[in-house]
Write a protein that holds these residues in place. Structure first.
Motif, PDB file in Angstrom:
ATOM      1  N   ALA A 161       1.034  -1.037   0.284  1.00 29.95           N
ATOM      2  CA  ALA A 161      -0.355   0.242  -0.336  1.00 29.95           C
ATOM      3  C   ALA A 161       0.624   1.351  -0.025  1.00 29.95           C
ATOM      4  CB  ALA A 161      -0.514   0.213   1.490  1.00 29.95           C
ATOM      5  N   LEU A 162       1.809   1.454   1.038  1.00 27.07           N
ATOM      6  CA  LEU A 162       2.723   2.679   0.579  1.00 27.07           C
ATOM      7  C   LEU A 162       3.406   2.223  -0.393  1.00 27.07           C
ATOM      8  CD1 LEU A 162       3.664   4.875   2.959  1.00 27.07           C
ATOM      9  CD2 LEU A 162       5.744   2.962   3.454  1.00 27.07           C
ATOM     10  N   SER A 163       4.147   1.540  -1.675  1.00 25.89           N
ATOM     11  CA  SER A 163       4.706   2.154  -2.708  1.00 25.89           C
ATOM     12  C   SER A 163       4.389   2.386  -3.157  1.00 25.89           C
ATOM     13  CB  SER A 163       5.395   0.044  -2.547  1.00 25.89           C
ATOM     14  OG  SER A 163       4.294  -0.592  -2.914  1.00 25.89           O
ATOM     15  N   ALA A 164       2.746   1.864  -3.289  1.00 26.94           N
ATOM     16  CA  ALA A 164       1.465   2.647  -4.105  1.00 26.94           C
ATOM     17  C   ALA A 164       1.677   4.128  -4.030  1.00 26.94           C
ATOM     18  CB  ALA A 164       0.129   1.729  -4.606  1.00 26.94           C
ATOM     19  N   THR A 165       1.087   3.974  -2.613  1.00 23.64           N
ATOM     20  CA  THR A 165       1.062   5.322  -2.280  1.00 23.64           C
ATOM     21  C   THR A 165       1.849   6.695  -2.861  1.00 23.64           C
ATOM     22  OG1 THR A 165      -0.258   4.847  -0.703  1.00 23.64           O
ATOM     23  CG2 THR A 165       0.244   6.729  -0.647  1.00 23.64           C
ATOM     24  N   THR A 166       3.339   6.322  -2.371  1.00 23.90           N
ATOM     25  CA  THR A 166       4.821   6.620  -3.054  1.00 23.90           C
ATOM     26  C   THR A 166       4.476   6.952  -4.508  1.00 23.90           C
ATOM     27  OG1 THR A 166       5.944   5.629  -0.801  1.00 23.90           O
ATOM     28  CG2 THR A 166       7.052   7.182  -2.359  1.00 23.90           C
ATOM     29  N   GLY A 167       4.563   5.869  -4.905  1.00 22.38           N
ATOM     30  CA  GLY A 167       4.548   5.915  -6.756  1.00 22.38           C
ATOM     31  C   GLY A 167       3.635   7.069  -7.637  1.00 22.38           C
ATOM     32  N   ALA A 219      12.817  10.142  -3.753  1.00 22.01           N
ATOM     33  CA  ALA A 219      13.907  10.641  -4.062  1.00 22.01           C
ATOM     34  C   ALA A 219      14.574  10.024  -5.813  1.00 22.01           C
ATOM     35  CB  ALA A 219      15.179  10.800  -3.355  1.00 22.01           C
ATOM     36  N   ALA A 220      14.250   8.226  -5.711  1.00 24.79           N
ATOM     37  CA  ALA A 220      13.958   7.963  -6.283  1.00 24.79           C
ATOM     38  C   ALA A 220      13.598   8.850  -7.926  1.00 24.79           C
ATOM     39  CB  ALA A 220      13.902   6.628  -6.837  1.00 24.79           C
ATOM     40  N   ALA A 221      12.166   9.168  -7.839  1.00 23.85           N
ATOM     41  CA  ALA A 221      11.622   9.168  -9.225  1.00 23.85           C
ATOM     42  C   ALA A 221      11.951  11.228  -8.766  1.00 23.85           C
ATOM     43  CB  ALA A 221      10.279   9.539  -8.535  1.00 23.85           C
ATOM     44  N   GLU A 222      12.640  11.337  -8.510  1.00 22.98           N
ATOM     45  CA  GLU A 222      13.463  12.589  -8.747  1.00 22.98           C
ATOM     46  C   GLU A 222      14.471  12.940  -9.746  1.00 22.98           C
ATOM     47  OE1 GLU A 222      13.633  17.523  -8.623  1.00 22.98           O
ATOM     48  OE2 GLU A 222      11.657  15.827  -8.447  1.00 22.98           O
ATOM     49  N   ALA A 223      16.237  12.031  -9.130  1.00 21.29           N
ATOM     50  CA  ALA A 223      16.729  11.428 -10.031  1.00 21.29           C
ATOM     51  C   ALA A 223      16.051  11.807 -11.761  1.00 21.29           C
ATOM     52  CB  ALA A 223      17.352  11.473  -9.315  1.00 21.29           C
ATOM     53  N   LEU A 224      15.118  10.466 -10.975  1.00 24.56           N
ATOM     54  CA  LEU A 224      15.001  10.019 -12.595  1.00 24.56           C
ATOM     55  C   LEU A 224      14.360  11.011 -14.008  1.00 24.56           C
ATOM     56  CD1 LEU A 224      14.765   7.734 -14.999  1.00 24.56           C
ATOM     57  CD2 LEU A 224      12.362   7.411 -14.211  1.00 24.56           C
ATOM     58  N   ARG A 225      13.329  12.202 -12.762  1.00 28.43           N
ATOM     59  CA  ARG A 225      12.224  12.979 -13.651  1.00 28.43           C
ATOM     60  C   ARG A 225      13.993  14.245 -13.786  1.00 28.43           C
ATOM     61  NH1 ARG A 225      12.543  18.515 -13.101  1.00 28.43           N
ATOM     62  NH2 ARG A 225      13.455  18.436 -10.861  1.00 28.43           N
ATOM     63  N   ARG A 226      14.810  14.601 -13.075  1.00 24.77           N
ATOM     64  CA  ARG A 226      16.064  15.854 -13.363  1.00 24.77           C
ATOM     65  C   ARG A 226      16.363  14.603 -14.867  1.00 24.77           C
ATOM     66  NH1 ARG A 226      17.707  19.230  -9.720  1.00 24.77           N
ATOM     67  NH2 ARG A 226      16.322  19.009  -8.161  1.00 24.77           N
ATOM     68  N   HIS A 227      16.865  13.592 -14.666  1.00 25.04           N
ATOM     69  CA  HIS A 227      17.257  13.690 -16.333  1.00 25.04           C
ATOM     70  C   HIS A 227      16.857  12.656 -17.476  1.00 25.04           C
ATOM     71  CE1 HIS A 227      20.007  10.967 -18.372  1.00 25.04           C
ATOM     72  NE2 HIS A 227      18.845   9.825 -18.286  1.00 25.04           N
ATOM     73  N   CYS A 228      15.419  13.259 -17.363  1.00 24.74           N
ATOM     74  CA  CYS A 228      14.145  12.575 -18.046  1.00 24.74           C
ATOM     75  C   CYS A 228      14.585  14.590 -19.018  1.00 24.74           C
ATOM     76  CB  CYS A 228      13.294  12.962 -18.076  1.00 24.74           C
ATOM     77  SG  CYS A 228      13.183  10.356 -17.171  1.00 24.74           S
ATOM     78  N   ALA A 287       6.695   6.243 -15.834  1.00 32.16           N
ATOM     79  CA  ALA A 287       8.419   5.246 -15.465  1.00 32.16           C
ATOM     80  C   ALA A 287       8.562   6.263 -14.158  1.00 32.16           C
ATOM     81  CB  ALA A 287       8.690   6.078 -16.248  1.00 32.16           C
ATOM     82  N   LEU A 288       8.408   7.331 -13.679  1.00 32.16           N
ATOM     83  CA  LEU A 288       8.002   8.140 -12.129  1.00 32.16           C
ATOM     84  C   LEU A 288       7.491   7.022 -11.254  1.00 32.16           C
ATOM     85  CD1 LEU A 288       8.479  11.979 -13.164  1.00 32.16           C
ATOM     86  CD2 LEU A 288       9.933  10.533 -12.834  1.00 32.16           C
ATOM     87  N   ALA A 289       6.322   7.109 -11.711  1.00 27.07           N
ATOM     88  CA  ALA A 289       5.659   6.480 -10.243  1.00 27.07           C
ATOM     89  C   ALA A 289       6.070   4.636 -10.117  1.00 27.07           C
ATOM     90  CB  ALA A 289       4.539   5.698 -11.181  1.00 27.07           C
ATOM     91  N   GLU A 290       6.216   3.864 -11.414  1.00 24.72           N
ATOM     92  CA  GLU A 290       7.174   2.667 -11.280  1.00 24.72           C
ATOM     93  C   GLU A 290       8.799   2.907 -10.451  1.00 24.72           C
ATOM     94  OE1 GLU A 290       5.246  -0.186 -11.506  1.00 24.72           O
ATOM     95  OE2 GLU A 290       3.722   0.667 -12.625  1.00 24.72           O
ATOM     96  N   ALA A 291       9.558   3.969 -10.928  1.00 23.37           N
ATOM     97  CA  ALA A 291      10.554   3.903 -10.166  1.00 23.37           C
ATOM     98  C   ALA A 291      10.343   4.215  -8.727  1.00 23.37           C
ATOM     99  CB  ALA A 291      11.506   5.292 -10.565  1.00 23.37           C
ATOM    100  N   ALA A 292       9.682   5.362  -8.389  1.00 19.25           N
ATOM    101  CA  ALA A 292       9.123   5.158  -7.323  1.00 19.25           C
ATOM    102  C   ALA A 292       8.640   4.535  -6.237  1.00 19.25           C
ATOM    103  CB  ALA A 292       8.340   6.231  -6.746  1.00 19.25           C
ATOM    104  N   ALA A 293       7.959   3.620  -6.665  1.00 21.58           N
ATOM    105  CA  ALA A 293       7.142   2.771  -6.014  1.00 21.58           C
ATOM    106  C   ALA A 293       8.111   1.556  -5.879  1.00 21.58           C
ATOM    107  CB  ALA A 293       5.898   1.811  -6.779  1.00 21.58           C
ATOM    108  N   THR A 294       8.628   0.997  -7.140  1.00 23.58           N
ATOM    109  CA  THR A 294      10.177  -0.027  -6.078  1.00 23.58           C
ATOM    110  C   THR A 294      10.970   0.712  -5.485  1.00 23.58           C
ATOM    111  OG1 THR A 294      10.270  -0.365  -9.195  1.00 23.58           O
ATOM    112  CG2 THR A 294      11.918  -1.054  -7.501  1.00 23.58           C
ATOM    113  N   ALA A 295      11.565   1.229  -5.762  1.00 24.56           N
ATOM    114  CA  ALA A 295      12.532   2.038  -4.876  1.00 24.56           C
ATOM    115  C   ALA A 295      11.588   2.263  -3.132  1.00 24.56           C
ATOM    116  CB  ALA A 295      13.637   3.299  -5.172  1.00 24.56           C
ATOM    117  N   ALA A 296      10.801   2.422  -2.920  1.00 24.84           N
ATOM    118  CA  ALA A 296       9.818   1.652  -1.897  1.00 24.84           C
ATOM    119  C   ALA A 296       9.919   1.225  -1.199  1.00 24.84           C
ATOM    120  CB  ALA A 296       8.748   2.618  -1.890  1.00 24.84           C
TER     121      ALA A 296
END
Length: 268
Positions: free
Chosen positions: A153-159, A227-236, A250-259
């Motif tokens: 639940a937390l990972s999906a919310t974070t995504g 933080a992982a999503a922000e790093a990817l967002r800056r790269h994109c 991509a940001l949603a999946e990156a954030a959920a996975t890192a969480a």
């Protein structure tokens, strides 16, 4: 209520319809499609993620109760997320990976991302992300069902919180059309950071179900995911010129996975 251009406002209900109608496959009709509704919708995005996560947790709990074991429960959790979003975010992840992997200038990379097929970079990204999500969630379910339920639940919310942050002021769209352009820069920066603080606090509170150590772990999971999503967002932003609908996925999946990965730390 939120105010949009020209003083127009979107109600909480209209914002939630926008969030659930664009970010999930649930039968919700988007009542308004304007900047005010997009702002309210992006602020409500974490609630859409929480709903998807709770559905995944419920199915995982049923399978564990039936004696399936943590691995199958984890697979069901990942599958539930895909089904309840029509694999929208996974498709965005694959397209973004193909665009970034092409090494082409922004316009040419955007053309690669618009193709209906999935290239080798997209396939590899999907395999690695889904494998990481299933492995991490299986480990969390192995700890206990409540801990696994909180994790999914937390990972999906974070995504989806990552989408709120990516829609804040100052983050431009890569193209003048599409979902990215519709929601880009709709969320005031202060509101985005308040949403981050609120979800982090709520996540830490949920961690109390498993003891003091989980309080810190859950809070860190939210922060690490964003933080992982922000790093990817800056790269994109550097490579593609800004955010787009695919980049949001991509940001949603990156954030959920890192969480999820952070949720496994210290559980051995």
């Amino acid at each position: 209520m939120t105010e949009g251009p020209g003083g127009s406002r979107a109600s909480v209900a209209e914002g939630l319809r926008f969030a659930f109608g664009t970010l999930t496959a649930l039968p919700v009709t988007v009542a308004r499609w304007d900047r005010a509704a997009a702002r309210a919708g992006m602020l409500g995005a974490p609630l859409a993620g929480l709903t998807v996560g709770l559905c995944a947790a419920a199915l995982g709990g049923l399978l564990l109760a039936a004696g399936s074991g943590p691995v199958l429960a984890a697979v069901a959790g990942a599958a539930t997320g895909a089904v309840l979003t029509r694999a929208l975010h996974l498709d965005g992840l694959a397209d973004t990976a193909d665009g970034l992997g092409s090494g082409r200038p922004p316009e040419a990379a955007a053309a690669v991302m618009k193709r209906s097929d999935i290239g080798p970079f997209g396939v590899v990204a999907l395999l690695l992300v889904l494998a990481a999500q299933i492995a991490a969630l299986a480990r969390c379910y192995a700890v206990s069902w409540p801990y696994g339920a909180v994790a999914v639940a937390l990972s999906a919310t974070t995504g989806r919180l990552a989408l709120t942050l990516a829609a804040r002021e100052g983050v431009r769209a890569a193209r003048p059309e599409g979902l990215g352009a519709a929601v880009a820069e709709t969320v005031p920066a202060r509101a985005a950071w308040l949403a981050l603080a609120a979800v982090t606090a709520a996540g830490a509170g949920a961690g109390a179900l498993d003891g003091p150590a989980s309080i810190a772990r859950c809070g860190c999971a939210v922060l690490a995911g964003c933080a992982a999503a922000e790093a990817l967002r800056r790269h994109c932003g550097r490579r593609l010129g800004g955010v787009s609908g695919d980049v949001f996925g991509a940001l949603a999946e990156a954030a959920a996975t890192a969480a999820l990965v952070v949720m496994t730390f210290g559980t051995a």
